[in-house]
Design a protein around this motif. Structure first.
Motif, PDB file in Angstrom:
ATOM      1  N   THR A 171       0.957  -1.285   0.199  1.00  0.00           N
ATOM      2  CA  THR A 171       0.038   0.076  -0.095  1.00  0.00           C
ATOM      3  C   THR A 171       0.767   1.404  -0.209  1.00  0.00           C
TER       4      THR A 171
ATOM      5  N   MET B 278       2.619   4.361  -0.896  1.00  0.00           N
ATOM      6  CA  MET B 278       2.390   5.529  -1.958  1.00  0.00           C
ATOM      7  C   MET B 278       0.782   5.450  -2.762  1.00  0.00           C
TER       8      MET B 278
ATOM      9  N   HIS C  50      10.450  -1.183  11.114  1.00  0.00           N
ATOM     10  CA  HIS C  50      10.627  -0.630   9.655  1.00  0.00           C
ATOM     11  C   HIS C  50      12.007  -0.719   8.847  1.00  0.00           C
TER      12      HIS C  50
ATOM     13  N   ASN D 259      14.507  -4.398   6.534  1.00  0.00           N
ATOM     14  CA  ASN D 259      15.866  -3.579   6.029  1.00  0.00           C
ATOM     15  C   ASN D 259      17.037  -3.751   7.021  1.00  0.00           C
TER      16      ASN D 259
ATOM     17  N   GLN E 242      11.688  -8.209   5.934  1.00  0.00           N
ATOM     18  CA  GLN E 242      10.776  -7.441   4.631  1.00  0.00           C
ATOM     19  C   GLN E 242      11.918  -6.860   3.963  1.00  0.00           C
TER      20      GLN E 242
ATOM     21  N   TYR F 220       9.556  -6.746  -0.794  1.00  0.00           N
ATOM     22  CA  TYR F 220       9.247  -5.490  -1.276  1.00  0.00           C
ATOM     23  C   TYR F 220       9.766  -4.990  -2.728  1.00  0.00           C
ATOM     24  N   SER F 221       8.878  -3.968  -3.147  1.00  0.00           N
ATOM     25  CA  SER F 221       9.381  -3.642  -4.590  1.00  0.00           C
ATOM     26  C   SER F 221       9.588  -4.808  -5.475  1.00  0.00           C
TER      27      SER F 221
ATOM     28  N   GLY G 299      10.048  -4.064  -9.196  1.00  0.00           N
ATOM     29  CA  GLY G 299      11.137  -2.962  -9.431  1.00  0.00           C
ATOM     30  C   GLY G 299      10.617  -1.567  -9.149  1.00  0.00           C
TER      31      GLY G 299
ATOM     32  N   PRO H  29       7.919   0.712 -10.156  1.00  0.00           N
ATOM     33  CA  PRO H  29       8.034   1.875 -11.411  1.00  0.00           C
ATOM     34  C   PRO H  29       7.538   2.918 -10.675  1.00  0.00           C
TER      35      PRO H  29
ATOM     36  N   SER I 181      -0.676  -1.812  -6.337  1.00  0.00           N
ATOM     37  CA  SER I 181      -1.130  -1.257  -7.610  1.00  0.00           C
ATOM     38  C   SER I 181      -2.506  -0.578  -7.046  1.00  0.00           C
TER      39      SER I 181
ATOM     40  N   ARG J  37      -4.662  -4.398 -12.778  1.00  0.00           N
ATOM     41  CA  ARG J  37      -3.357  -4.982 -12.505  1.00  0.00           C
ATOM     42  C   ARG J  37      -3.490  -5.697 -11.248  1.00  0.00           C
TER      43      ARG J  37
ATOM     44  N   PHE K  94      17.965   4.628   1.290  1.00  0.00           N
ATOM     45  CA  PHE K  94      17.307   5.460   2.128  1.00  0.00           C
ATOM     46  C   PHE K  94      18.441   6.759   2.282  1.00  0.00           C
TER      47      PHE K  94
END
Ligand SMILES: NC(=O)c1ccc[n+]([C@@H]2O[C@H](COP(=O)([O-])OP(=O)(O)OC[C@H]3O[C@@H](n4cnc5c(N)ncnc54)[C@H](OP(=O)(O)O)[C@@H]3O)[C@@H](O)[C@H]2O)c1
Length: 351
Positions: free
Chosen positions: A46, A48, A137, A189, A210, A236-237, A240, A242, A296, A301, A333
């Motif tokens: 979720t 962005m 996070h 991370n 993650q 995550y990502s 890639g 976009p 998405s 999608r 980051f």
């Protein structure tokens, strides 16, 4: 007569909803976790997304069978997630236990006293009594300055808190499981050295890690380490990211992002199965025991991204995708938060 007809119609709708719910849930395989629970093998990201766009997208995602929703206090969208979840639960379309909700401790709350404080804020936003997974996070921390999630100094460097004590924070994370506010706890991370330390001092092991994972950054050593230690990896990502270029623009930064979905190797494999490159990638991860969480807000999608359980990549195709690894990180980051690479717990120092 009219009354009887509408009663039959309403019953029909109720039954088809019920069946649809059952069908969607059973279609998505789960992966076991080291806390005895299960996690869906694909989730809905979720970051962005917010407001009405996210609300509409979540409706579509839940209809399409997504059950794991990935959010974070930092994304500023937990209230929207909570609104939709609450609607589905109160309407009886889903039960709380059908859902898998993951959220994260923000960098501005990354200190022992921040853990319970921010988890409670997240639960309030999400309108839930517990989450299924609570992650740290990032291993570094920002100073907490009011409600400012991204506290920058006037010279544009990030206002970081260098006193981070990851052991003390983890001990507080464990207390949240004891208190029943989260079913499991995990990391995001963190690098291998940091995870090894957590494993040494933990009473409750991290269930998940993650990290950024896509064909150009596969982090095989870290993934293998996690598998050996029964820590499930969440990618995550996975496509890639976009949308990352636009996100960086909000911070007046430019990035050179590769077009991973346009990769010719992926395109050839996708053509063979009449699938999209995104579907091939998501399948690649689930087939490797990793949970991808594509984001998405586009209904077609969202639907396509979960239609990955009706084909299987063969060994040669899996190896072709593995060979695309270039160790290319999209998000370290430090391009976003100037100076964060000087934090003692900055995870990507050697890279
Ligand atoms: N723990 C962390 O530090 C961390 C960091 C980053 C992300 N995450 C989590 O991981 C999730 C996913 O990562 P991400 O959002 O960076 O990247 P991603 O899922 O790899 O990519 C999302 C982008 O791809 C587009 N997209 C989605 N499906 C597509 C498809 N089938 N074909 C073409 N384009 C498609 C989306 O646009 P449309 O919306 O227009 O479809 C969006 O711009 C996040 O939402 C978040 O939950 C966690």
């Amino acid at each position: 007569m009219k009354k009887v007809c509408s009663l039959i119609w309403l019953t029909f709708i109720a039954i088809s909803y019920f069946c649809r719910g059952l069908q969607s849930v059973s279609e998505i395989p789960n992966f076991p976790l080291n806390n005895g629970k299960k996690i869906p093998s694909i989730g809905y990201g979720t970051w962005m997304a917010n407001g009405q766009d996210l609300e509409n997208a979540l409706e579509v995602a839940l209809e399409d069978g997504y059950r794991y929703i990935d959010t974070a206090f930092l994304y500023g969208n937990e209230k929207v997630v909570g609104k939709v979840l609450n609607r589905w639960i109160t309407d009886g379309k889903l039960k709380r236990e059908d859902l898998y909700i993951l959220t994260k401790l923000p960098p501005s709350g990354n200190r022992p006293e921040g853990v319970s404080k921010y988890l409670k804020k997240s639960l309030e936003n999400l309108q839930l009594d517990y989450v299924d997974m609570y992650l740290i996070h990032v291993p570094f921390a920002f100073n907490e300055i009011g409600d400012n999630l991204f506290p920058f100094h006037s010279n544009k460097t990030i206002n970081m808190d260098s006193s981070t004590d990851l052991k003390a924070i983890w001990k507080e994370m464990e207390k949240q499981v004891d208190a029943g506010l989260t079913k499991g706890i995990g990391l995001s991370n963190y690098n291998e050295t940091q995870i090894k330390k957590v494993l040494e001092y933990s009473r409750i092991k991290p269930c998940t890690l993650q990290i950024e994972l896509h064909p150009y950054l596969q982090q095989n050593k870290l993934v293998e380490f996690c598998k050996k230690n029964e820590i499930l990896v969440i990618a995550y990502s996975p496509l890639g990211s976009p949308g990352l270029t636009k996100f960086f623009e909000n911070f007046q930064k430019k990035i050179d992002r590769p077009d991973i979905l346009g990769d010719s190797t992926l395109k050839a494999i996708a053509a063979k199965y009449s699938k999209t490159t995104a579907q091939v990638l998501l399948r690649f991860f689930t087939q490797n025991g990793i949970v991808p969480i594509p984001k998405s807000t586009n209904p077609s999608r969202i639907k396509m991204n979960i239609e990955i359980f009706d084909f299987q990549l063969n060994d040669q195709e899996m190896n072709e995708i593995k060979a695309l690894d270039k160790g290319q990180r999209l998000l370290n980051f430090s391009e976003l938060f100037d100076g964060i690479d000087k934090h003692p717990e900055y995870p990507f120092k050697s890279q």
